[in-house]
Design an enzyme around this catalytic site. Structure first.
Site, PDB file in Angstrom:
ATOM      1  N   LYS A 121       2.438 125.671  17.522  1.00 17.97           N
ATOM      2  CA  LYS A 121       3.484 126.703  17.444  1.00 17.97           C
ATOM      3  C   LYS A 121       4.166 126.731  16.083  1.00 17.97           C
ATOM      4  CE  LYS A 121       4.579 127.692  22.191  1.00 17.97           C
ATOM      5  NZ  LYS A 121       5.586 127.886  23.208  1.00 17.97           N
ATOM      6  N   LYS A 205      -6.183 129.827  24.187  1.00 19.26           N
ATOM      7  CA  LYS A 205      -5.581 130.148  25.487  1.00 19.26           C
ATOM      8  C   LYS A 205      -4.865 131.500  25.442  1.00 19.26           C
ATOM      9  CE  LYS A 205      -0.895 128.417  25.697  1.00 19.26           C
ATOM     10  NZ  LYS A 205       0.170 128.176  26.622  1.00 19.26           N
ATOM     11  N   LYS A 208       1.631 134.420  25.369  1.00 19.73           N
ATOM     12  CA  LYS A 208       2.589 135.499  25.077  1.00 19.73           C
ATOM     13  C   LYS A 208       2.715 135.745  23.589  1.00 19.73           C
ATOM     14  CE  LYS A 208       5.878 133.998  28.576  1.00 19.73           C
ATOM     15  NZ  LYS A 208       6.101 132.543  28.476  1.00 19.73           N
TER      16      LYS A 208
HETATM   17  N1  AQP Z   1      -3.440 130.686  29.333  1.00 22.90           N
HETATM   18  C1  AQP Z   1      -2.896 130.015  30.334  1.00 22.90           C
HETATM   19  N2  AQP Z   1      -3.670 129.595  31.360  1.00 22.90           N
HETATM   20  C2  AQP Z   1      -3.123 128.920  32.415  1.00 22.90           C
HETATM   21  N3  AQP Z   1      -1.798 128.630  32.500  1.00 22.90           N
HETATM   22  C3  AQP Z   1      -1.003 129.022  31.489  1.00 22.90           C
HETATM   23  N4  AQP Z   1       0.324 128.909  31.268  1.00 22.90           N
HETATM   24  C4  AQP Z   1       0.643 129.504  30.100  1.00 22.90           C
HETATM   25  N5  AQP Z   1      -0.456 130.017  29.527  1.00 22.90           N
HETATM   26  C5  AQP Z   1      -1.497 129.738  30.361  1.00 22.90           C
HETATM   27  C6  AQP Z   1       1.252 128.259  32.193  1.00 22.90           C
HETATM   28  O1  AQP Z   1       2.316 129.149  32.453  1.00 22.90           O
HETATM   29  C7  AQP Z   1       3.493 128.391  32.699  1.00 22.90           C
HETATM   30  C8  AQP Z   1       4.656 128.964  31.949  1.00 22.90           C
HETATM   31  O2  AQP Z   1       4.441 128.878  30.577  1.00 22.90           O
HETATM   32  P1  AQP Z   1       5.678 129.101  29.601  1.00 22.90           P
HETATM   33  O3  AQP Z   1       6.264 130.422  29.831  1.00 22.90           O
HETATM   34  O4  AQP Z   1       6.619 127.983  29.707  1.00 22.90           O
HETATM   35  O5  AQP Z   1       5.165 129.046  28.190  1.00 22.90           O
HETATM   36  P2  AQP Z   1       3.842 128.777  27.532  1.00 22.90           P
HETATM   37  O6  AQP Z   1       3.008 127.775  28.232  1.00 22.90           O
HETATM   38  O7  AQP Z   1       4.174 128.406  26.172  1.00 22.90           O
HETATM   39  O8  AQP Z   1       3.179 130.200  27.722  1.00 22.90           O
HETATM   40  P3  AQP Z   1       2.610 131.072  26.614  1.00 22.90           P
HETATM   41  O9  AQP Z   1       2.257 132.364  27.168  1.00 22.90           O
HETATM   42  O10 AQP Z   1       1.522 130.357  25.908  1.00 22.90           O
HETATM   43  O11 AQP Z   1       3.848 131.307  25.678  1.00 22.90           O
HETATM   44  P4  AQP Z   1       3.923 131.116  24.142  1.00 22.90           P
HETATM   45  O12 AQP Z   1       2.962 132.077  23.563  1.00 22.90           O
HETATM   46  O13 AQP Z   1       5.351 131.447  23.849  1.00 22.90           O
HETATM   47  O14 AQP Z   1       3.552 129.710  23.873  1.00 22.90           O
HETATM   48  C9  AQP Z   1       3.174 126.939  32.348  1.00 22.90           C
HETATM   49  O15 AQP Z   1       2.932 126.232  33.549  1.00 22.90           O
HETATM   50  C10 AQP Z   1       1.905 127.034  31.562  1.00 22.90           C
HETATM   51  O16 AQP Z   1       1.103 125.888  31.726  1.00 22.90           O
END
Ligand code: AQP
Length: 343
Positions: A121, A205, A208
């Site tokens: 990140k 992966k 967002k």
């Molecule tokens: N690609 C994914 N596949 C399976 N599970 C996923 N999670 C996120 N992306 C995937 C799961 O979603 C939950 C919430 O995640 P979060 O909102 O806390 O943030 P994150 O994991 O950082 O999600 P993003 O979309 O990847 O956000 P950004 O881009 O901001 O980093 C968690 O249980 C996560 O495992």
């Protein structure tokens, strides 16, 4: 399960959270939310919109509260039941911040420096990343431990953070001679949707923060947008194999088959038994149809919750009261254990 985990005698409790930092996507749904809905039938569950986590990267103050309502609306629409589970916003429960500070003094620099998500990140410009982004996994440990969460349903990307939470819990218990005070939370990484990859690159992966909208399916996408994104998803020129081994070295094919399986609640082998030998020209429309069938009812419900923000606020307010009632006595005990004056 480790000895320390089995020795913990407190109640078993599910704890999990999601950042209200943008549109929820298919990865969040299949990796975590779909499991939350099932788990609440059997377990005491606490689900948190982690807005303190969200501000580790810049957020628009004019939008943050509505993003918190929106993510809550998505959970309710997907089937999270606030009469069964506790649903609240992290910033409305002071225990998170207080315990995070204490655990910042328990966690070791070397442990946190190993976290790959910070490296991903922060990118090349880590000097300019916020200190909060660096200590994000310590706050995550505090989230879980302020509730003595024993099981944490997450996607596979959170595995390393969960291992850190376990180390922090164990270290706190040992440093303060408080045997089994905190449980060592177990990750629950379940189902074929545990790792949903980008539609544009099967090795990254779905996320967002990916700049390409075409890389992910959002909860708020309508049927046409979902169909367009799946049509444009990266694939390859070969037909789908009939056996799972044939997906080896084909990350995009594996991802699309995995998404189909997760939505249809089938294994990859079952999906390939149906589609093996077919090209993407036939598979992608079937996937789009299934995705629309599964997501559209949730999207519609989510929109109607969003039309009634007062109802969402009432859920979050009640959830905060219940969350404070659980976490306050735990924090009081933490203060006593640490030895603060006037505990
Ligand atoms: N690609 C994914 N596949 C399976 N599970 C996923 N999670 C996120 N992306 C995937 C799961 O979603 C939950 C919430 O995640 P979060 O909102 O806390 O943030 P994150 O994991 O950082 O999600 P993003 O979309 O990847 O956000 P950004 O881009 O901001 O980093 C968690 O249980 C996560 O495992």
């Amino acid at each position: 399960m480790s000895d320390a985990a089995t020795a913990y005698q407190g109640p078993q409790r599910i704890y999990s959270g999601m950042q209200p930092s943008g549109d929820l996507h298919l990865g969040n749904y299949l990796g975590a939310l779909i499991n939350w809905v099932k788990l609440q039938e059997e377990w005491e569950c606490v689900f948190c919109a982690v807005d303190l986590h969200a501000i580790t990267v810049p957020q628009d103050p004019k939008k943050l509260a509505s993003q918190t309502r929106e993510i809550t609306a998505a959970w309710l629409a997907a089937g999270v039941d606030p009469d069964k589970s506790i649903v609240y916003a992290q910033s409305s429960v002071p225990a998170h911040s207080e315990l995070a500070w204490i655990l910042n003094c328990t966690a070791r620099m070397g442990w946190v420096e190993r976290m790959t998500q910070f490296k991903d990140k922060a990118g090349k410009d880590s000097e300019r990343a916020s200190v909060g982004l660096f200590t994000y996994p310590v706050l995550q440990a505090a989230d879980i431990l302020a509730f003595k969460g024993t099981h944490v349903p997450v996607g596979e990307d959170q595995k390393q953070h969960l291992e850190l939470s376990r180390d922090i819990a164990d270290r706190f218990n040992r440093d303060f001679d408080a045997e089994n005070f905190f449980p060592q939370p177990e990750p629950l990484i379940q189902g074929p949707g545990a790792r949903v990859m980008s539609l544009k690159d099967g090795t990254k992966k779905m996320s967002k923060s990916d700049p390409s909208e075409l890389s992910r399916i959002n909860f708020i996408d309508d049927a046409d947008v979902i169909a367009k994104k799946i049509k444009k998803a990266k694939s390859d020129a070969d037909a789908l194999p009939s056996e799972v081994e044939g997906l080896e070295g084909r990350p995009e094919a594996r991802n699309l088959v995995g998404i189909y399986g997760a939505l249809a609640e089938k294994t990859n082998a079952e999906v390939l038994a149906e589609f093996g030998g077919e090209g993407f020209g036939k598979f992608k429309p079937a996937l789009a149809e299934l995705a629309v069938e599964k997501l559209s009812p949730i999207t519609q419900k989510m929109r109607s919750y969003m039309d009634d923000p007062a109802q969402i606020d009432a859920v979050l307010k009640k959830g905060a009261e219940k969350a404070n009632a659980i976490s306050e006595p735990i924090i009081k005990e933490v203060r006593e254990i640490v030895g603060f004056w006037n505990t």
